[in-house]
Scaffold this motif. Structure first.
Motif, PDB file in Angstrom:
ATOM      1  N   UNK A   1       0.751  -1.211  -0.017  1.00 48.29           N
ATOM      2  CA  UNK A   1       0.070   0.138   0.101  1.00 48.29           C
ATOM      3  C   UNK A   1       0.763   1.391   0.142  1.00 48.29           C
ATOM      4  N   UNK A   2       0.554   2.162  -0.982  1.00 50.16           N
ATOM      5  CA  UNK A   2       1.189   3.446  -0.883  1.00 50.16           C
ATOM      6  C   UNK A   2       1.150   4.277   0.282  1.00 50.16           C
ATOM      7  N   UNK A   3       2.453   5.070   0.483  1.00 49.78           N
ATOM      8  CA  UNK A   3       2.402   5.943   1.858  1.00 49.78           C
ATOM      9  C   UNK A   3       1.296   7.019   2.060  1.00 49.78           C
ATOM     10  N   UNK A   4       0.762   7.377   0.730  1.00 48.19           N
ATOM     11  CA  UNK A   4      -0.394   8.596   0.758  1.00 48.19           C
ATOM     12  C   UNK A   4      -1.756   7.919   1.101  1.00 48.19           C
TER      13      UNK A   4
ATOM     14  N   UNK B   1       5.070   7.916   6.238  1.00 49.00           N
ATOM     15  CA  UNK B   1       3.692   8.047   6.601  1.00 49.00           C
ATOM     16  C   UNK B   1       3.591   8.930   7.795  1.00 49.00           C
TER      17      UNK B   1
ATOM     18  N   UNK C   1      -5.644   7.095   4.917  1.00 54.42           N
ATOM     19  CA  UNK C   1      -6.626   6.199   5.978  1.00 54.42           C
ATOM     20  C   UNK C   1      -6.505   6.612   7.474  1.00 54.42           C
ATOM     21  N   UNK C   2      -5.273   7.208   7.746  1.00 54.76           N
ATOM     22  CA  UNK C   2      -5.109   7.323   9.396  1.00 54.76           C
ATOM     23  C   UNK C   2      -5.632   8.731   9.788  1.00 54.76           C
TER      24      UNK C   2
ATOM     25  N   UNK D   1       4.182  12.834   6.866  1.00 57.88           N
ATOM     26  CA  UNK D   1       2.977  13.380   6.048  1.00 57.88           C
ATOM     27  C   UNK D   1       1.914  13.514   7.175  1.00 57.88           C
ATOM     28  N   UNK D   2       1.583  12.588   7.955  1.00 58.30           N
ATOM     29  CA  UNK D   2       0.252  12.762   8.950  1.00 58.30           C
ATOM     30  C   UNK D   2       0.767  14.024   9.866  1.00 58.30           C
TER      31      UNK D   2
ATOM     32  N   UNK E   1      -2.264   2.767  15.656  1.00 58.28           N
ATOM     33  CA  UNK E   1      -2.729   2.608  14.445  1.00 58.28           C
ATOM     34  C   UNK E   1      -1.486   1.667  13.681  1.00 58.28           C
TER      35      UNK E   1
ATOM     36  N   UNK F   1      -1.850   5.112   2.887  1.00 57.08           N
ATOM     37  CA  UNK F   1      -1.845   4.809   4.359  1.00 57.08           C
ATOM     38  C   UNK F   1      -2.239   6.140   5.212  1.00 57.08           C
ATOM     39  N   UNK F   2      -1.510   7.364   4.740  1.00 56.01           N
ATOM     40  CA  UNK F   2      -1.473   8.404   5.582  1.00 56.01           C
ATOM     41  C   UNK F   2      -3.054   8.842   5.510  1.00 56.01           C
TER      42      UNK F   2
END
Lengths: 449, 449
Positions: free
Chosen positions: A274-277, B360, A282-283, B363-364, B331, A279-280
């Protein structure tokens, strides 16, 4: 071992020893061959796929990861894609087509037979997550007036294409479902007996609109190999097989884990792919919501600035209090959410849960408070009132955390909200705010700050 | 609907209409009949159980909750209990005997046939949670030199007692496993073909000592109806059927949910049937451990007393910071733990996970910090340095929370510790301490407190 095998295959591929590679692949289990294709770079997949025996190719295709399947179809001509749709079981074909753009689907379906086209179009209409969306049309149908010998002959002549032949469904006019009989029962019966004498008329069944999780639970509860799916007029339209149910149960458990850890559920793609973006994304939503709730807690705390300015020591017990409250609450909410998923706890059990959690929390709270009190009077001799404040707050916090944690998921279910969102993160945030109010109120009364 | 049916049965029981009750019970699915018996008061169960048809009685007994089964056996004579052990599939018999005191087991086994006794004793030796402990001995065995017609005749004459006849295992001298063939393949073949021409020699198999979760994963991965279990000499000793695998997967998911919410895993008993003391005991150990860790966090906080005495406003951001850190960390740990359970993430993926979580979390973290900064400069105009302190701490906290959350479960697995204990509660406690140190260090540098 698997890894080593794949390395050997890679070497054969790189040295272009195609005949040997084909021989190795043809002897493999389709699941393992699909796993090998999955991990190949996109541009090599069509080459390797075309090496496979035709029959094996269909089985391998059905087992590919969605992404690998899609890129492979891109390399097909429309005619080849249509052929593949024709040969796949209808549920696998629908899974594949669901991944493609609408105009491509239309082009591919033009190359298939009218029956397949109609079937696929019907299946594409069932909403995701329903019995209709995971069922398959490849089942064995018998009629009640057949003899055992006729039934076995019928199975032997038509069984080649069926997803499972082991459970046969007996249907009447207009395909209305009348009964079920297993191949085992047919084999163990005498040749001249009638199917209607053997069949069980009380068929456990699902309706196309039922949720896939319910369907999986039914298969698991009654230990079935397949479950018939009927429409509103009780006409048999498909079956769900046990391997699909296993997949649904694993997928639903993963989704629950994700939701309970404050994430949007994934599309079933493994973490490492799964790509970083993605994953980010979704969180972040839940983190934002919870961060803002955390600010609310902060503003509650701001009201007591005078108290902890006067007695800074009070602040040092905050992490212990809120953490214990959060943990106690998430224990209860996890048990109740899981209990509801497994069908063990229903909304009408609300009072029973409340009563049980009250007693458990008093027991747990008093033990924790006693340990805490002892530790405080040893560490801070002469400050018994402060020790009492912290310990008393602990009992009340655990009591409230566990009742809130036990009750909120049930309330959510009653309001038709997914109970999994009432898991650890939200419960922790709610309990944090509550425990701080409790703590400073008790401190105000006992310590006069 | 189920509930209504059970109420009707209760009325028949209370008005002592035994013939009607028997008629209703005999028409029921064993699973539903067992659910009715489960919910009866202990003293009524033997009476109702004796009403059942003999064949149905065995099936119903196999489906009873462990507790109900045990109390029912108490009402049996030793002879009756021995008879029941004789008739149950060996895995169900072993489940039952495992619940009883050793001297009772010995007495019951004296009444069974020597073969059953030997089989049961062998099965009782497999440790809980292994393939051996969930397998059954009722499988269909063929030999390679049989023709299809002979094989089908053999199945028809011996299949009555087999747990599943659909997958047949081909064995050679000393029961060494040679191949596998499905009833489907036999039915679709010509009568005179030899079994050895049809069988697949690459049999996916488990060894008795393999973990039950691995076995369930194999069944699910290869979409099998049953999996053969062999001993170290590759001799076939039993099979695990897909319905048992479904049960194992559900049970393991429940255990993971419990462990990840800081509870000792349960013995598979539904929440509402578990006593208050048992529930409390399963929860208190971890709460104590985490409470004491919370005290450590508190003592870290105590070091900064001067800072928050000078600037009490700093305290009000603590819940938001630690909660966000805890949520961000859990998470990541949840995704990694679940990924390891499903076999998607392995210890050697440590660096890949670390690299992904780093990106991730940046970014977050940056998005959260930006929202937070905006909110603070609006709420507290002129205090840009404080806003910067909080926002910067947020980025560092999220970064550390996610890398710790992603890495610790993998480290635990490498050290052969169950990764599920590295779930939300422990991660939260660790992240709490780290984020406070980060926060006050940044505050010290930027604000000079």
């Amino acid at each position: 071992m698997k890894k080593m095998m794949n390395n050997e295959l890679m070497e054969l591929l790189e040295s272009k020893c195609f005949p040997q590679l084909k021989k190795r692949l043809d002897g493999m289990n389709p699941v393992d061959a699909a796993a090998f294709l999955d991990q190949l770079p996109e541009e090599k997949r069509p080459l390797v796929f075309r090496l496979l025996d035709k029959d094996l190719a269909t089985d391998v295709f059905a087992q590919l990861a969605p992404e690998a399947g899609r890129t492979l179809v891109d390399s097909f001509s429309d005619g080849e894609a249509a052929q593949m749709v024709e040969e796949l079981a209808v549920d696998d074909a629908v899974d594949l087509l669901g991944e493609l753009p609408a105009n491509v689907v239309k082009r591919i379906l033009q190359g298939t037979s009218p029956q397949t086209r109609e079937l696929v179009n019907r299946y594409l209409c069932y909403p995701d997550g329903t019995a209709g969306s995971i069922m398959t049309a490849e089942f064995t149908e018998l009629s009640a007036r057949m003899t055992v010998a006729q039934a076995i002959a019928h199975i032997r002549s038509t069984g080649q294409d069926k997803e499972t032949i082991y459970t046969c469904y007996v249907t009447g006019p207009c395909r209305v479902l009348e009964g079920v009989v297993s191949v085992r029962e047919l084999l163990l019966a005498r040749d001249e007996q009638l199917v209607e004498a053997l069949m069980d008329r009380q068929v456990i069944r699902a309706v196309t609109t039922d949720g896939q999780e319910e369907v999986a639970q039914l298969l698991s509860r009654y230990d079935l190999l397949s479950l018939p799916v009927v429409d509103r007029e009780n006409r048999l339209v498909g079956i769900v097989t046990v391997d699909d149910a296993v997949e649904v149960l694993e997928q639903e458990a993963t989704e629950d884990f994700e939701k309970m850890a404050a994430m949007a559920p994934s599309d079933d793609r493994p973490y490492l792919r799964t790509g970083v973006v993605t994953l980010a994304r979704r969180r972040i939503v839940w983190l934002l919501v919870l961060m803002i709730s955390g600010m609310v807690t902060g503003s509650i705390l701001a009201k007591y600035e005078a108290a902890f300015a006067a007695m800074p020591l009070l602040v040092t017990f905050i992490p212990m209090l809120t953490d214990t409250g959060g943990n106690a609450g998430s224990q209860s909410s996890t048990l109740v959410i899981r209990g509801m998923t497994l069908g063990e706890i229903r909304p009408r059990d609300l009072l029973a849960v409340l009563w049980k959690e009250t007693r458990v929390s008093l027991l747990v709270g008093v033990v924790l408070a006693a340990v805490n009190y002892l530790r405080l009077v040893i560490t801070y001799p002469g400050q018994e009132m402060m020790a009492l404040t912290v310990s008393l707050s602990l009992v009340v916090t655990v009591l409230m955390a566990k009742t809130i944690g036990g009750v909120l998921p049930i309330v959510a279910r009653s309001l038709r909200i997914d109970p999994a969102i009432m898991a650890a993160p939200l419960i922790t945030t709610i309990v944090d705010a509550v425990s701080l109010v409790v703590y400073f109120s008790i401190a105000h009364h006992l310590l006069g700050v």
